[in-house]
Design a protein around this motif. Structure first.
Motif, PDB file in Angstrom:
ATOM      1  N   ASP A 103      -1.868  -9.797  -4.405  1.00 26.41           N
ATOM      2  CA  ASP A 103      -3.196  -9.406  -4.869  1.00 26.41           C
ATOM      3  C   ASP A 103      -3.510  -7.953  -4.542  1.00 26.41           C
ATOM      4  O   ASP A 103      -4.374  -7.350  -5.142  1.00 26.41           O
ATOM      5  CB  ASP A 103      -4.270 -10.341  -4.288  1.00 26.41           C
ATOM      6  CG  ASP A 103      -4.291 -10.339  -2.779  1.00 26.41           C
ATOM      7  OD1 ASP A 103      -3.264  -9.966  -2.175  1.00 26.41           O
ATOM      8  OD2 ASP A 103      -5.309 -10.718  -2.194  1.00 26.41           O
ATOM      9  N   ALA A 104      -2.786  -7.367  -3.562  1.00 26.53           N
ATOM     10  CA  ALA A 104      -3.108  -6.000  -3.150  1.00 26.53           C
ATOM     11  C   ALA A 104      -2.238  -4.962  -3.853  1.00 26.53           C
ATOM     12  O   ALA A 104      -2.329  -3.781  -3.560  1.00 26.53           O
ATOM     13  CB  ALA A 104      -2.971  -5.865  -1.625  1.00 26.53           C
TER      14      ALA A 104
ATOM     15  N   GLU B 151       6.267  -1.772   1.225  1.00 25.35           N
ATOM     16  CA  GLU B 151       6.310  -1.585  -0.227  1.00 25.35           C
ATOM     17  C   GLU B 151       6.689  -0.150  -0.567  1.00 25.35           C
ATOM     18  O   GLU B 151       7.473   0.099  -1.478  1.00 25.35           O
ATOM     19  CB  GLU B 151       4.936  -1.940  -0.816  1.00 25.35           C
ATOM     20  CG  GLU B 151       4.905  -1.911  -2.316  1.00 25.35           C
ATOM     21  CD  GLU B 151       3.498  -1.677  -2.852  1.00 25.35           C
ATOM     22  OE1 GLU B 151       2.527  -1.772  -2.087  1.00 25.35           O
ATOM     23  OE2 GLU B 151       3.387  -1.389  -4.048  1.00 25.35           O
ATOM     24  N   GLN B 152       6.133   0.817   0.191  1.00 26.14           N
ATOM     25  CA  GLN B 152       6.384   2.216  -0.165  1.00 26.14           C
ATOM     26  C   GLN B 152       7.856   2.591   0.001  1.00 26.14           C
ATOM     27  O   GLN B 152       8.405   3.353  -0.790  1.00 26.14           O
ATOM     28  CB  GLN B 152       5.489   3.142   0.654  1.00 26.14           C
ATOM     29  CG  GLN B 152       5.649   3.006   2.158  1.00 26.14           C
ATOM     30  CD  GLN B 152       4.578   3.748   2.908  1.00 26.14           C
ATOM     31  OE1 GLN B 152       3.498   3.975   2.392  1.00 26.14           O
ATOM     32  NE2 GLN B 152       4.857   4.136   4.140  1.00 26.14           N
TER      33      GLN B 152
ATOM     34  N   LEU C 277       7.865  -2.613  11.068  1.00 22.51           N
ATOM     35  CA  LEU C 277       8.172  -3.007   9.699  1.00 22.51           C
ATOM     36  C   LEU C 277       8.041  -1.855   8.718  1.00 22.51           C
ATOM     37  O   LEU C 277       8.497  -1.944   7.585  1.00 22.51           O
ATOM     38  CB  LEU C 277       7.231  -4.131   9.256  1.00 22.51           C
ATOM     39  CG  LEU C 277       7.193  -5.391  10.105  1.00 22.51           C
ATOM     40  CD1 LEU C 277       6.140  -6.337   9.572  1.00 22.51           C
ATOM     41  CD2 LEU C 277       8.546  -6.066  10.099  1.00 22.51           C
ATOM     42  N   LEU C 278       7.372  -0.766   9.176  1.00 22.56           N
ATOM     43  CA  LEU C 278       6.998   0.272   8.214  1.00 22.56           C
ATOM     44  C   LEU C 278       8.212   0.866   7.514  1.00 22.56           C
ATOM     45  O   LEU C 278       8.220   1.038   6.303  1.00 22.56           O
ATOM     46  CB  LEU C 278       6.190   1.360   8.922  1.00 22.56           C
ATOM     47  CG  LEU C 278       5.659   2.447   7.999  1.00 22.56           C
ATOM     48  CD1 LEU C 278       4.730   1.872   6.970  1.00 22.56           C
ATOM     49  CD2 LEU C 278       4.940   3.522   8.802  1.00 22.56           C
ATOM     50  N   LYS C 279       9.246   1.186   8.303  1.00 22.16           N
ATOM     51  CA  LYS C 279      10.444   1.736   7.669  1.00 22.16           C
ATOM     52  C   LYS C 279      11.377   0.570   7.360  1.00 22.16           C
ATOM     53  O   LYS C 279      11.891  -0.064   8.261  1.00 22.16           O
ATOM     54  CB  LYS C 279      11.143   2.715   8.616  1.00 22.16           C
ATOM     55  CG  LYS C 279      10.335   3.961   8.855  1.00 22.16           C
ATOM     56  CD  LYS C 279      11.187   5.032   9.467  1.00 22.16           C
ATOM     57  CE  LYS C 279      11.674   5.987   8.404  1.00 22.16           C
ATOM     58  NZ  LYS C 279      12.608   6.978   8.976  1.00 22.16           N
TER      59      LYS C 279
ATOM     60  N   GLY D  28       0.821  -1.208   0.000  1.00 27.91           N
ATOM     61  CA  GLY D  28       0.000   0.000   0.000  1.00 27.91           C
ATOM     62  C   GLY D  28       0.851   1.253   0.000  1.00 27.91           C
ATOM     63  O   GLY D  28       2.011   1.240   0.402  1.00 27.91           O
ATOM     64  N   ASN D  29       0.252   2.337  -0.494  1.00 32.29           N
ATOM     65  CA  ASN D  29       0.945   3.618  -0.553  1.00 32.29           C
ATOM     66  C   ASN D  29       0.497   4.501   0.594  1.00 32.29           C
ATOM     67  O   ASN D  29      -0.606   4.354   1.120  1.00 32.29           O
ATOM     68  CB  ASN D  29       0.631   4.322  -1.879  1.00 32.29           C
ATOM     69  CG  ASN D  29       1.154   3.511  -3.043  1.00 32.29           C
ATOM     70  OD1 ASN D  29       2.277   3.013  -3.012  1.00 32.29           O
ATOM     71  ND2 ASN D  29       0.318   3.338  -4.059  1.00 32.29           N
TER      72      ASN D  29
END
Lengths: 179, 490
Positions: free
Chosen positions: B480-481, B452-453, B446-448, B16-17
């Motif tokens: 799939d996302a 994916e972004q 996990l965000l940083k 996701g962005n």
């Protein structure tokens, strides 16, 4: 004299918060504590916080659990009421291993967790001492106890802002969670 | 450090962005903070009907005694212990994810550990309910504890694997509960700080006064690591001991040294199948596709194919050893298992556990949600049959042909089993409503780095090896996302 007790620097990025800590330390501003929504690795070393000694507690609770249950089994099966099972020895150590192991694990888990709760003052129903409500959500908060030093508040403000704080709060009360 | 850049060839764990820390909190807490939708109510209604059935069937058992089950003199153990072992086995995946994958630093566990641990706890509750139910007179449960009494004291027999089991299951339940709840504290504090009124009071009580200070987090991480370290041998010991309930007897088909590893592999196999069954639905209904990604689904499928293949090797080994041992009772037990009156159960077991899951070798199947879900149900059925086959086929034709018999379940047997599934889902659905189904704090880690972004930024910066970039983009096609068209120009 200002009624401000605590200055909070709110960051939205953990790396900028780390920069904030560096900036404060370089300017000899003592940091009271840091509140974050997730564990930040490397922050303990930076703030000079000693390693946790919970591992020692865990080891001792494990030894205690193993000893306690092995003693109970020894008492029951060998001392108090030995049973003749096909003439085999009553002190059947291999049979005692699984339960001894289980209680070693049980005592380690309960003991370590209880020590953690005790040392950190966590228990059911404890009133939360919250300095900023977003510290459990999306803000990384550095708290500075300004009653403990004479550094001008403006300087602290600027240091935090320069490091990337999205907001700096001057709180008259230590905790906002008390009504 | 949180700013550590991860290698581009690793697949993203959050898709996701424009995902921010606030967004993660918002997404994960939506089911807790908003009123449930229609899907939840339908599920909850069906599950609670099942739970009511369980309550009725168990009460009936207590009132009329174990005679209301289909047991007879020859087959004295059947659906009750089948259900017990099935549920304990399902629980194992949760501990595997929360403990073993933590020790191996598998970051993908962060978004599935919470619900898998909850599943463990509810599965062990279902398993424990069988122990109490099969006693017929449940107040006799006190005699499984080594308490001083007026008969001597007459102690429990510590040489017996059944007593080992009492200790193993109670320890397993306690440690899982402690591990789960300690991990929940920061997330309960997140709910508390966003709530108002009575909700805040309740979550405040449950949060133990969590603040998220540096020392608290440091100790928290130490405790998590210690609990993971001790849970790892614990989980292996639990199903080993369950298998010894059988393996230490002299029953043909049970008396084998292969049982502990075989049972542990089977437990993880069935547990991951149940995780897939639950999470594939939960991620859709709760809108968590960005956190439980195709990477997670595929990784779990890989574990399923590994453990399923271990189980297959074990089935074949048993058969071979029966032949090789030249023990005619052992040989008969296995010939009878696959070609006797219970052939249909044994071949259901073999097909569901060994043959059908082999399609997971194909990437197309591993990354298909519908196929994965279908297979997870097949494996759940197969693993139930495994326990039924081991237990009933060994018992129903014993050493005396005059006492050979078949086992026919009564409607109470069926109701206790179906009801226990209802109990499980009732508890799981309530959990989804009141507690975060994903460990919020751990996903934020996990965000940083692993999102994916972030990886897209690295790609856009252009400072990477072109083949690695192409490899990464190729890996994204299965998600799939992710809209792969966004990567055309990058």
């Amino acid at each position: 004299m200002s009624s401000t007790k605590f200055i909070l620097g709110l960051f939205e990025d953990p790396d900028e918060m780390m920069d904030g800590i560096t900036a404060l330390q370089q300017n000899s501003v003592p940091i009271y504590d840091v509140y974050t929504p997730m564990p930040i690795h490397g922050i303990e070393a930076k703030l000079g916080i000693k390693d946790s000694r919970l591992g020692y507690a865990a080891f001792m609770f494990g030894c205690l659990g193993g000893t306690v249950i092995f003693s109970i089994i020894y008492f029951a099966m060998v001392h108090d009421w030995p049973m003749n099972i096909g003439g085999k020895p009553a002190f059947a150590v291999p049979d005692f291993i699984p339960i001894t192991f289980e209680w070693t694990v049980l005592y380690t888990a309960l003991g370590t967790t209880a020590t953690f709760f005790f040392a950190t003052h966590l228990f059911p129903g404890r009133t939360p001492r919250v300095m900023d409500y977003r510290a459990t959500n999306d803000r990384f908060v550095i708290a500075i106890d300004v009653k403990k030093n004479n550094i001008p508040h403006e300087d602290i403000n600027n240091l935090l802002k320069e490091a990337g704080a999205v907001e700096v709060k001057h709180n008259d009360r230590k905790y906002v969670s008390y009504e | 450090m949180s700013s550590h850049n991860e290698s581009i060839i690793r697949e993203p764990l959050i898709t996701g962005n424009n995902i921010t820390y606030a967004q993660i909190t918002e997404d994960i807490l939506r089911p807790v903070e908003k009123l449930p939708g229609r899907a939840w109510w339908i599920g909850f209604s069906v599950a609670s009907m099942g739970a009511t059935l369980w309550l009725f069937a168990v009460s009936y058992t207590f009132w009329y005694g174990i005679g209301s089950w289909g047991l007879n003199k020859t087959v004295g153990w059947a659906w009750d212990i089948t259900g017990f072992v099935w549920w304990v086995g399902i629980g194992h995946a949760g501990t595997l994810i929360s403990a073993i994958l933590l020790l191996f630093r598998q970051k993908w566990r962060n978004s599935i550990n919470r619900s898998a641990e909850a599943m463990t706890i509810f599965a062990v509750i279902c398993a424990a309910s069988y122990i109490v139910a099969h006693m017929g007179r449940p107040w006799m449960a006190v005699y499984s504890l080594p308490l001083p009494n007026q008969y001597g004291s007459l102690w429990v027999n510590f040489n017996s694997p059944l007593i080992w089991d009492v200790f193993a299951i109670s320890t397993y339940f306690t440690v899982s509960l402690v591990f789960w709840y300690t991990g929940l504290l920061p997330d309960i504090a997140t709910i508390r700080d966003r709530a108002t009124g009575l909700r805040r009071k309740i979550y405040s009580f449950m949060s133990f006064g969590w603040t998220g200070s540096v020392k608290t987090w440091q100790r928290f991480e130490t405790v998590s690591l210690i609990l993971a370290g001790i849970s790892t041998p614990l989980v292996l010991s639990v199903h080993s001991i369950v298998s010894m309930d059988f393996a230490t007897s002299l029953e043909p088909g049970w008396h084998t040294t292969i049982f502990p590893p075989y049972f542990v592999a089977g437990a993880i196999f069935s547990g991951f199948a149940m995780v897939q069954t639950l999470l594939l639905i939960a991620r859709k209904v709760l809108g968590l596709e960005n956190y439980i990604t195709m990477f997670h689904i595929e990784a779990m499928n890989k574990i399923i194919i590994l453990t399923g293949s271990i189980v297959m090797v074990a089935y074949c080994t048993e058969f071979f050893i029966a032949y090789y041992s030249q023990v005619e009772y052992e040989q008969y037990a296995f010939i009878n298992r696959y070609f006797g009156p219970y052939w249909w159960a044994s071949w259901s077991m073999f097909c569901c556990n060994c043959i059908i899951p082999q399609v997971l070798w194909f990437k197309k199947v591993r990354t298909s949600i519908a196929a994965t879900w279908f297979l997870s149900i097949i494996i759940n059925i197969g693993m139930w049959f495994e326990r039924f086959v081991i237990i009933v086929t060994s018992l129903h034709r014993d050493f005396l042909p005059s006492s050979w018999a078949m086992f026919y379940p009564t409607w109470i047997d069926v109701s206790v089993f179906v009801g226990s599934i209802g109990v499980f889902f009732t508890l799981f659905l309530l959990f989804l409503r009141v507690l975060p189904s994903i460990a919020i704090a751990e996903v934020k880690l996990l965000l940083k780095g692993s999102s994916e972004q972030e990886k897209k930024k690295i790609l856009q910066s252009g400072h990477i090896d072109a083949t690695q970039g192409a490899f990464y983009k190729d890996a994204l096609t299965k998600f799939d996302a992710i809209d792969i068209a966004e990567y055309e120009k990058v």
